[in-house]
Design an enzyme around this catalytic site. Structure first.
Site, PDB file in Angstrom:
ATOM      1  N   LYS A 187      -3.846   1.967  -2.508  1.00 22.29           N
ATOM      2  CA  LYS A 187      -2.582   2.460  -3.063  1.00 22.29           C
ATOM      3  C   LYS A 187      -2.571   2.305  -4.587  1.00 22.29           C
ATOM      4  CE  LYS A 187      -1.318   3.773   0.950  1.00 22.29           C
ATOM      5  NZ  LYS A 187      -0.855   2.971   2.056  1.00 22.29           N
TER       6      LYS A 187
HETATM    7  C1  LIG Z   1      -0.547   2.952   3.604  1.00 23.56           C
HETATM    8  C2  LIG Z   1       0.648   3.497   4.281  1.00 23.56           C
HETATM    9  C3  LIG Z   1       1.477   2.714   5.088  1.00 23.56           C
HETATM   10  C4  LIG Z   1       1.126   1.316   5.469  1.00 23.56           C
HETATM   11  O1  LIG Z   1       0.901   0.494   4.379  1.00 23.56           O
HETATM   12  P1  LIG Z   1       0.244  -0.948   4.622  1.00 23.56           P
HETATM   13  O2  LIG Z   1       0.623  -1.721   3.406  1.00 23.56           O
HETATM   14  O3  LIG Z   1      -1.239  -0.717   4.729  1.00 23.56           O
HETATM   15  O4  LIG Z   1       0.816  -1.496   5.864  1.00 23.56           O
HETATM   16  C5  LIG Z   1       2.626   3.268   5.607  1.00 23.56           C
HETATM   17  N1  LIG Z   1       2.946   4.546   5.367  1.00 23.56           N
HETATM   18  C6  LIG Z   1       2.171   5.346   4.609  1.00 23.56           C
HETATM   19  C7  LIG Z   1       2.606   6.747   4.350  1.00 23.56           C
HETATM   20  C8  LIG Z   1       0.989   4.847   4.060  1.00 23.56           C
HETATM   21  O5  LIG Z   1       0.202   5.642   3.341  1.00 23.56           O
END
Ligand SMILES: *Cc1c(COP(=O)(O)O)cnc(C)c1O
Length: 387
Positions: A187
């Site tokens: 992210k």
């Molecule tokens: C990455 C992601 C999540 C989950 O995030 P984590 O921190 O890995 O649990 C949820 N929704 C979307 C759209 C994502 O891209």
């Protein structure tokens, strides 16, 4: 990054500064490694960045979605409206919290949920709307919040891609109901694993604070018992979703660099756009007419297999053979076996999302990527497409 042809170029790679590394080491040496002063500082810094009254740091965005939805106390049959063009966690957490995911199709250019389809999906059982700001491009929130207000629905924004995103000059997290952000390594900023929620609802913030740590309440004991006691009360069966100080040590420095990361992501994304503008092999993403700041978490064109004579999976393999990593974000969630079998979803239900699902690919995009790295991606595509 290196532009060495022999080195594998990943689709994403986190940027970790020396300051962040030193902070993690200092945390490890401090004797306090789980939730403590660094998490408190990180939450305060996030509150300031997001202009949000409540921010709670958690082990992941998935934990955040699970906690917020659990706090809504969904009853069997209660519905949450969301998008099929997302990571599975969005729908999984609705199911884990006892709800039923109801989907609306997405827009072809932005891959965001088509807000004009939401109202038709509202029933007597609808409790919440969960938009996903795909790749860091904001959903059209004004009409979405209008619908929520008219029908008395909660809005839980899956803002996993959207820290730093702005909608009509306002940062995601600074307005509306509740937002959930992710700090996974892919992210826009990372704490290793991690996430947070931002909310303007005092009651929800209190519920999430309780549920993220066993349902343990020290205040309850203090209210009824001796002040300053070591006792606590359990007032709900909670989860174990608290962020550690080791994670916050990274996050404190990532947050300081976030706007710079987004600036570099934007340069690279716009350079892809410019170079690939007239390639018949690709359909590039579109731009909404409302004001926005795109956080460019992903660069996701659609391959045109009629032109390339190879499908998306063959393209990904061809790039891998040329030492370039790509990503797949996402296959439409309603087509996974669990969702087909449990909720009866099938191919044909959401045709726009399905076309995107079949053709989407994430090209390399991360702040440390150089123009020379990007030129390697372009050269590999030219070779693969025999341009
Ligand atoms: C990455 C992601 C999540 C989950 O995030 P984590 O921190 O890995 O649990 C949820 N929704 C979307 C759209 C994502 O891209």
């Amino acid at each position: 990054m290196s532009s060495n042809q022999n080195e594998f170029l990943p689709f994403s790679r986190p940027s970790i500064s020396e300051e962040a590394i030193n902070e993690v080491v200092a945390c490890l040496r401090s004797g306090w490694i789980t939730t403590g002063p660094r998490v408190k500082q990180f939450e305060d810094d996030l509150k300031a960045y997001l202009a949000a009254p409540h921010v709670l740091a958690l082990t992941s965005a998935t934990a955040g979605l699970h906690l917020v939805l659990s706090a809504l106390k969904l009853q069997p049959g209660d519905e949450v409206i969301t998008t099929p063009m997302t990571f599975a966690a969005t729908l999984n957490t609705i199911v884990l919290a006892g709800g039923r995911p109801v989907l609306v199709d997405v827009e072809p250019g932005t891959y965001n949920m088509d807000v004009t389809r939401i109202e038709k999906a509202v029933t007597k059982r609808t409790r919440a709307i969960m938009p996903v700001h795909f790749a860091g491009l904001p959903v059209d929130l004004d009409p979405l919040y209008d619908i929520a207000k008219r029908h008395g629905l909660r809005v839980i924004e899956d803002a996993a891609h959207a820290i730093g995103t702005e909608y009509k000059g306002r940062r995601i997290g600074s307005f509306g109901d509740t937002q959930v952000f992710s700090f996974h390594p892919n992210k826009n900023m990372t704490t290793g694993e991690g996430g947070c929620i931002a909310t303007r609802d005092d009651k929800l913030a209190g519920d999430v604070a309780l549920l993220r740590f066993h349902g343990m309440d020290r205040e309850a004991w203090n209210r009824f018992g001796k002040k300053g006691s070591q006792h606590y009360e359990i007032i709900a069966p909670g989860y174990k979703y608290n962020m550690m100080d080791i994670q916050a040590a990274l996050g404190l420095h990532q947050l300081k660099q976030l706007d710079g990361f987004i600036k570099r992501r934007t340069e690279l994304a716009l350079r892809y756009h410019k170079i690939m503008a007239d390639w018949p092999q690709w359909t590039l993403t579109g731009t909404p007419s409302y004001g926005h700041l795109h956080a460019w978490h992903l660069y996701t064109p659609l391959i045109n297999p009629d032109v390339t004579r190879m499908d998306r999976d063959a393209f990904m393999q061809g790039m891998k053979d040329r030492n370039i990593g790509t990503g797949l974000h996402y296959r439409a969630v309603h087509l996974y076996p669990y969702y087909r079998e449990t909720f009866g979803f099938k191919r044909g239900d959401f045709p726009v999302a399905e076309t995107i699902s079949d053709r989407i690919v994430s090209l390399p995009l991360f702040p440390l990527m150089t123009d020379a790295d990007q030129d390697r991606v372009i050269a590999a595509m030219n070779d693969l497409f025999k341009r």
